[in-house]
Design an enzyme around this catalytic site. Structure first.
Site: not given
Length: 361
Positions: A220, A302, A339
């Protein structure tokens, strides 16, 4: 080691225990030791030492001279996969004198000599512990004989007004840049912390790490960091990292809400400044087809991908437009994955083995 007082050097004798060299080595100016290019004439303080001992002394003095008396402090240790996961703390110059922590996994073969190193950069709200505890990286790293270092995601305890107000800015959200907004510039220098300070501390501390063999990956915000630090290193000619990979990276941060918020806060030049230094999609178009080794995975389930925070397609298009094929830049969509670290741990071994191809070459 003596001689440092009131922030400067008092001219006292500097004494460091160097393997194979029994007597103390005096100097009124410790910086005289630090130049690796200095000719070892008979008047040079290192002239009487063997080359390995001289290099050891130079490294230790460099560490002490730059970072004062704050050496690495070992906070904890756990055996894992035949190796050792160690948490360290030191006083960080790059982060404005604050304490910085990181976890370091040393594989079993580190007992026999130096090993290559892989840096893992975590995402928003995380610390140095998330990847180490939940990424499923340590087993594959042990198998490959690779160390993994897990730094924190921001400075801690800077005391800046507003830095703890939001989960996606300030503490836990350093974005792996060097701040130019004066409000944050003293402490928020994660780029220097990761790429310069930690490698120098590692080398000077005597840990069995081969800092000539480094690669980097992340998740991320940390995926953004891994890609931008890698591409910037290619662009400036240093080529510090041999390869880069990312899980669900913020791939085009000047075009998403997370990145816009961070860049407008940390950088005086805001989005325009960020385009030049901190956006992987912008940077890959400037590499002039220099050889690259990049792997990206993201999940189609996600929520942040679906909300337009990650934008991996933008990065992929920029890479293909720049002339990079599937071998040099590979972007994989993984059906239904989210995620979380459930996703990361599923593909963690793939990424460690990917980097091993280059770290062990």
């Amino acid at each position: 080691m003596g001689g440092r007082k009131n922030g400067g050097w008092s001219g006292h004798e500097v004494i460091i225990d160097v393997p194979g060299h029994a007597r103390p080595v005096p100097s009124a100016n410790p910086s005289h030791f630090l130049s690796s290019r200095a000719a070892l004439t008979t008047s040079h303080p290192l002239a009487s030492l063997s080359p390995p001992a001289a290099n050891t002394l130079r490294a230790r003095l460099t560490f002490q001279f730059r970072y004062g008396m704050s050496a690495l402090e070992k906070l904890s240790s756990n055996k894992a996969f035949g190796g050792e996961l160690i948490k360290y703390k030191f006083k960080s110059t790059a982060l404005g004198g604050l304490d910085a922590r990181f976890n370091l996994f040393l594989p079993p073969n580190a007992a026999n000599g130096k090993v290559p190193i892989l840096y893992y950069l975590s995402g928003l709200t995380c610390t140095e512990d998330n990847g180490a505890q939940k990424g499923s990286f340590l087993g594959p790293a042990s198998q490959e004989g690779i160390a993994i270092l897990f730094p924190d995601t921001s400075p801690r305890g800077a005391g800046i007004e507003g830095e703890d107000n939001d989960w996606d800015f300030g503490t836990g959200a350093g974005f792996y840049l060097n701040a130019t907004n004066p409000k944050y510039a003293k402490h928020y220098n994660m780029l220097t912390h990761v790429t310069v300070e930690i490698p120098e501390v590692i080398e000077a501390s005597g840990l069995p790490i081969d800092t000539t063999r480094q690669s980097i990956f992340g998740h991320s915000m940390g995926g953004h960091g891994a890609l931008t630090l890698y591409l910037s290193s290619v662009l400036n000619g240093q080529k510090q990292f041999r390869s880069a990979s990312a899980f669900s990276p913020i791939s085009n941060p000047t075009k998403c809400a997370w990145g816009e918020k961070a860049f407008k806060g940390y950088l005086q030049g805001g989005i325009e400044e960020a385009k030049e230094k901190y956006d992987a999609t912008e940077l890959i178009g400037k590499t002039n087809r220099e050889p690259l080794h990049v792997l990206i995975d993201y999940g189609t389930g996600d929520n942040f991908y679906q909300q337009g925070q990650l934008l991996p397609e933008n990065f992929l298009k920029a890479a293909r437009d720049a002339g990079y094929d599937e071998v040099q830049v590979r972007v994989r969509s993984q059906e239904g994955y989210d995620h979380s670290y459930f996703f990361i741990s599923t593909f963690g071994a793939d990424h460690v083995h990917f980097h091993a191809n280059f770290l062990k070459a």
